[in-house]
Design a protein around this motif. Structure first.
Motif, short mmCIF file in Angstrom:
data_model
loop_
_atom_site.label_atom_id
_atom_site.label_comp_id
_atom_site.label_asym_id
_atom_site.label_seq_id
_atom_site.Cartn_x
_atom_site.Cartn_y
_atom_site.Cartn_z
N GLU A 1 0.84 -1.21 0.00
CA GLU A 1 0.00 0.00 0.00
C GLU A 1 0.87 1.26 0.00
N LYS B 1 -3.11 7.17 -13.79
CA LYS B 1 -4.25 6.65 -13.03
C LYS B 1 -3.78 6.13 -11.69
N LYS C 1 -3.20 4.14 -8.26
CA LYS C 1 -3.08 2.72 -7.95
C LYS C 1 -3.55 2.48 -6.52
N ARG C 2 -4.11 1.32 -6.29
CA ARG C 2 -4.58 0.92 -4.96
C ARG C 2 -4.09 -0.49 -4.67
N GLN D 1 -4.58 -3.97 -2.93
CA GLN D 1 -5.70 -4.80 -2.50
C GLN D 1 -5.14 -5.97 -1.70
N TYR E 1 -2.46 -7.62 -4.32
CA TYR E 1 -2.13 -7.13 -5.65
C TYR E 1 -2.40 -5.63 -5.72
N VAL E 2 -1.93 -5.00 -6.77
CA VAL E 2 -2.15 -3.57 -6.98
C VAL E 2 -3.11 -3.41 -8.16
N SER E 3 -4.16 -2.63 -7.96
CA SER E 3 -5.12 -2.37 -9.03
C SER E 3 -5.00 -0.91 -9.46
N VAL E 4 -5.50 -0.62 -10.65
CA VAL E 4 -5.47 0.73 -11.19
C VAL E 4 -6.90 1.22 -11.30
N ASP E 5 -7.17 2.42 -10.76
CA ASP E 5 -8.50 3.01 -10.79
C ASP E 5 -8.64 3.84 -12.06
N LYS E 6 -9.37 3.33 -13.04
CA LYS E 6 -9.56 4.04 -14.31
C LYS E 6 -10.95 4.67 -14.41
N SER E 7 -11.70 4.63 -13.32
CA SER E 7 -13.10 5.06 -13.37
C SER E 7 -13.30 6.56 -13.23
#
Length: 130
Positions: A22, A39, A41-42, A44, A76-82
């Motif tokens: 994180e 974008k 990153k978060r 998880q 894991y690391v996700s990308v917020d594209k919203s």
């Protein structure tokens, strides 16, 4: 019995690894706050901790026994594209990132303190309570 491989120590170590992931994601977001089309990153990892902490572990004494209790959730690391907060396509909100950074630091420090306490208890037990 392995004193250094208890379930609680394993969970604390996984929590620290997740907090480290994180921290890395937040740091990248802050470093790229002005980068066009970046974008956020978060990390998880809380789902992995929840899955691991709510599952029982069982030891199979015979191959015919059914295996259960292995948590398979990985961080894991996700990308917020919203979303888009800035006119340049960037969606990093610096105030939110600084807040997340402070919360993550508190979490990491609490986990480190708890691990230190666990090892302190072991040290006291080894010394015979002195």
């Amino acid at each position: 019995m392995n004193l250094f491989n208890s379930t609680s120590l394993q969970m604390l170590e996984k929590g620290m690894a997740g907090a480290q992931l994180e921290q890395r994601a937040i740091s990248q977001n802050i470093a790229n706050v002005d980068t066009p089309n970046y974008k956020a990153k978060r990390a998880q990892f809380r789902h992995a901790l929840d899955n691991a902490s709510h599952r029982l572990e069982a030891e199979r004494t015979m191959p015919q026994h059914i295996e259960f209790g292995k948590a398979n959730g990985q961080a894991y690391v996700s990308v917020d594209k919203s979303t888009d907060y800035n006119h340049n396509g960037n969606n990093v909100d610096i105030d939110k990132e600084m807040s997340n950074l402070a919360k993550n630091q508190i979490l990491y420090n609490a986990l480190a303190d708890r691990i230190s306490s666990k090892y302190g208890s072991l040290k006291t037990a080894v010394k015979g309570g002195r």
